[in-house]
Design a protein around this motif. Structure first.
Motif, PDB file in Angstrom:
ATOM      1  N   ARG A  49     -34.667   2.290 -17.669  1.00  0.00           N
ATOM      2  CA  ARG A  49     -35.217   3.847 -18.651  1.00  0.00           C
ATOM      3  C   ARG A  49     -34.899   2.776 -19.943  1.00  0.00           C
ATOM      4  NH1 ARG A  49     -32.760   7.100 -18.452  1.00  0.00           N
ATOM      5  NH2 ARG A  49     -31.427   7.189 -16.830  1.00  0.00           N
ATOM      6  N   ASP A  89     -33.056   2.741 -11.530  1.00  0.00           N
ATOM      7  CA  ASP A  89     -33.383   3.647 -13.075  1.00  0.00           C
ATOM      8  C   ASP A  89     -33.233   3.472 -14.619  1.00  0.00           C
ATOM      9  OD1 ASP A  89     -35.725   5.850 -13.376  1.00  0.00           O
ATOM     10  OD2 ASP A  89     -33.719   6.667 -13.715  1.00  0.00           O
ATOM     11  N   TYR A 130     -32.831  -5.840  -9.171  1.00  0.00           N
ATOM     12  CA  TYR A 130     -33.999  -5.602 -10.335  1.00  0.00           C
ATOM     13  C   TYR A 130     -34.901  -6.897 -10.689  1.00  0.00           C
ATOM     14  CZ  TYR A 130     -34.755  -3.590 -14.884  1.00  0.00           C
ATOM     15  OH  TYR A 130     -35.619  -2.719 -15.937  1.00  0.00           O
TER      16      TYR A 130
END
Length: 353
Positions: free
Chosen positions: A91, A87, A119
């Protein structure tokens, strides 16, 4: 500077030199000329010690730098921290051509490596080991992963880094227990492959030959990874001490560190191998003596039944076969497949009650 080339599905260099932390940015820029952002992952302890210096080096080389930190310890190597890191990358707008830099020990390298591998289906990844264990073993070879409630490294993949930067000066801040734990992995390489290296550890403390010790262990692991990158054959030898070691960690609720558990695993299986005529006379005693010299345990009072049950749940249990790594002599080991239900008898022979 020592440069060791690792040949694998992604080939890369391991650089070893005191002071390398402050040149990390230029070294990473040389292998990732198009990267814009570098995310540094480190536990809170290592981040406080070295995070600012690494970030300054990266920024001097033109990287935008962001930092992710998490509580130190094996307890953070889990799905929750892994999801938080993914996350964080999203972000902060990192893309596949950017870099994730793991600054720390084996927990950080395993966690960050798995995040990098998954990722956006794979981004660039650099290891900057800050523990002896990571420098000599876990930062090289591409094994990444996190723990599940059922055991260590139950979720993970093979994903090679783009670069490993090993600054031995970072190890000066290691707590004594972590240093000793790293020595267990160093001793493992001598038991596995190199009696002369083992003898050098008997004669000269690791601290007094740190860069040479790191280079020798990395070279030995490099050769093993080149022969069997995906752990389908001889790379299993690197699990010496780990089948029982992971069980000790699990049953102790990780009160026993990884290095301590590996030391116990090596000693117990060496005694069992000698009792069964696999190891030559005196092999177990020599291994135990060196482990003891480095302040490492060679026995456990954890219950045999619980350890055997934990080993059966480990990923090294291949559904009807458990591969034990057993010394024949110092410098020579073999892979011994056994029925998993017999593991308890091996523990008995190694002195576990």
């Amino acid at each position: 500077m020592t440069r060791i080339r690792v040949t694998a599905s992604r080939s890369y260099d391991v650089l070893i030199q005191p002071g390398l932390l402050d040149r990390a940015g230029e070294e990473l820029r040389a292998v990732l000329p198009g990267a814009r952002t570098a995310a540094v992952a480190a536990d809170e302890t290592v981040s406080a010690l070295y995070g600012a210096r690494l970030a300054a080096s990266l920024e001097a080389a033109g990287f935008r730098t962001v930092s992710f930190s998490f509580p130190a310890g094996e307890g953070s190597k889990n799905l929750t921290t892994y999801a938080a890191l993914l996350d964080f990358l999203g972000r902060n707008g990192l893309g596949r051509s950017d870099a994730l830099v793991a600054l720390g020990g084996g927990v950080t390298g395993d966690l960050a490596g798995f995040a990098a591998a998954t990722y956006q289906r794979g981004m660039a990844f650099c290891q900057v080991p800050a523990s002896l264990l990571a420098a000599v073993d876990s930062s090289v070879g591409g094994k990444t992963g996190i723990d599940l409630p059922t055991g260590k490294n139950q979720a993970g993949c093979f994903y090679q880094p783009s670069l490993v930067l090993c600054d031995p000066a970072l190890l000066s801040s290691l707590p004594e227990r972590e240093y000793r734990g790293g020595c267990a992995e160093v001793i493992k390489y001598g038991v596995l492959f190199d009696e002369a290296f083992f003898a050098s550890l008997e004669e000269t403390p690791v601290r007094d030959q740190l860069a040479a010790v790191i280079a020798r262990c990395v070279a030995l692991k490099r050769d093993t990874v080149a022969a069997d990158e995906f752990d389908r054959g001889c790379r299993a030898l690197l699990n010496l001490g780990h089948t029982l070691g992971h069980a000790v960690e699990k049953v102790s609720a990780y009160a026993v560190s990884h290095g301590e558990a590996v030391a116990i695993g090596m000693a117990v299986l060496a005694r069992a191998a000698e009792k069964r005529g696999i190891a030559g006379a005196g092999t177990a005693r020599r291994i135990e003596a060196l482990l003891t010299r480095y302040g490492l345990p060679t026995a456990t009072d954890l219950p045999r039944e619980a350890l055997a049950a934990a080993a059966l749940r480990d990923k090294k249990n291949h559904g009807g076969r458990l591969d034990l790594i057993l010394p024949e002599s110092v410098g020579r080991c073999r892979i011994q497949p056994i029925p998993p239900e017999e593991f308890g008898d091996w523990l008995t022979d190694g002195g576990v009650v």
